[in-house]
Design a protein around this motif. Structure first.
Motif, short mmCIF file in Angstrom:
data_model
loop_
_atom_site.label_atom_id
_atom_site.label_comp_id
_atom_site.label_asym_id
_atom_site.label_seq_id
_atom_site.Cartn_x
_atom_site.Cartn_y
_atom_site.Cartn_z
N ILE A 114 -15.94 -22.96 10.97
CA ILE A 114 -17.15 -22.17 10.73
C ILE A 114 -18.00 -22.82 9.65
O ILE A 114 -19.24 -22.90 9.80
CB ILE A 114 -16.80 -20.71 10.38
N CYS A 115 -17.38 -23.32 8.59
CA CYS A 115 -18.14 -24.04 7.55
C CYS A 115 -18.89 -25.21 8.16
O CYS A 115 -20.06 -25.44 7.85
CB CYS A 115 -17.20 -24.55 6.46
N GLU A 116 -18.19 -25.96 9.00
CA GLU A 116 -18.82 -27.11 9.65
C GLU A 116 -19.97 -26.67 10.55
O GLU A 116 -21.03 -27.27 10.55
CB GLU A 116 -17.75 -27.86 10.44
N ARG A 117 -19.75 -25.61 11.31
CA ARG A 117 -20.79 -25.12 12.23
C ARG A 117 -22.01 -24.63 11.48
O ARG A 117 -23.15 -24.84 11.91
CB ARG A 117 -20.19 -23.99 13.10
N LEU A 118 -21.80 -23.95 10.33
CA LEU A 118 -22.91 -23.42 9.53
C LEU A 118 -23.47 -24.44 8.55
O LEU A 118 -24.50 -24.19 7.92
CB LEU A 118 -22.46 -22.17 8.76
N ASN A 119 -22.75 -25.55 8.38
CA ASN A 119 -23.13 -26.58 7.41
C ASN A 119 -23.18 -25.99 6.00
O ASN A 119 -24.17 -26.14 5.28
CB ASN A 119 -24.46 -27.23 7.79
N VAL A 120 -22.11 -25.27 5.62
CA VAL A 120 -22.02 -24.66 4.30
C VAL A 120 -20.66 -25.00 3.68
O VAL A 120 -19.73 -25.41 4.38
CB VAL A 120 -22.18 -23.12 4.34
N SER A 121 -20.56 -24.81 2.38
CA SER A 121 -19.29 -25.04 1.67
C SER A 121 -18.33 -23.88 1.96
O SER A 121 -18.73 -22.82 2.45
CB SER A 121 -19.54 -25.13 0.17
N ARG A 122 -17.08 -24.09 1.61
CA ARG A 122 -16.07 -23.05 1.79
C ARG A 122 -16.42 -21.80 0.97
O ARG A 122 -16.31 -20.68 1.45
CB ARG A 122 -14.70 -23.60 1.40
N SER A 123 -16.89 -22.00 -0.27
CA SER A 123 -17.23 -20.85 -1.11
C SER A 123 -18.44 -20.10 -0.54
O SER A 123 -18.48 -18.87 -0.58
CB SER A 123 -17.46 -21.26 -2.55
#
Length: 69
Positions: free
Chosen positions: A14-23
């Protein structure tokens, strides 16, 4: 053969799909609008890919494709 629930996604996907960090994903996952996990395992949670994709379609702006400049 029994059909499963469909494709699953963990936090990393999901982080990869949203292009966001884990936090940042942890903040997003706490929103009431974000889908509930399909299952909570000892080490992590997993979501149905269809639920995550539906949430993205409703709540996120589309990202331009890599070849769009």
């Amino acid at each position: 053969m029994t059909e499963g629930p469909g494709e699953l996604m963990g936090p990393w996907e999901i982080c990869e799909r949203l292009n966001v960090s884990r936090s940042r994903f942890q903040q997003i996952a706490m929103r009431p609008s974000f889908p509930r996990p399909y299952q909570e395992l000892r080490a992590t949670k997993v979501w149905l890919k269809a639920d995550v994709e539906a949430w993205i379609a409703e709540h996120r702006q589309p990202r331009p494709a890599d070849d769009d400049e």
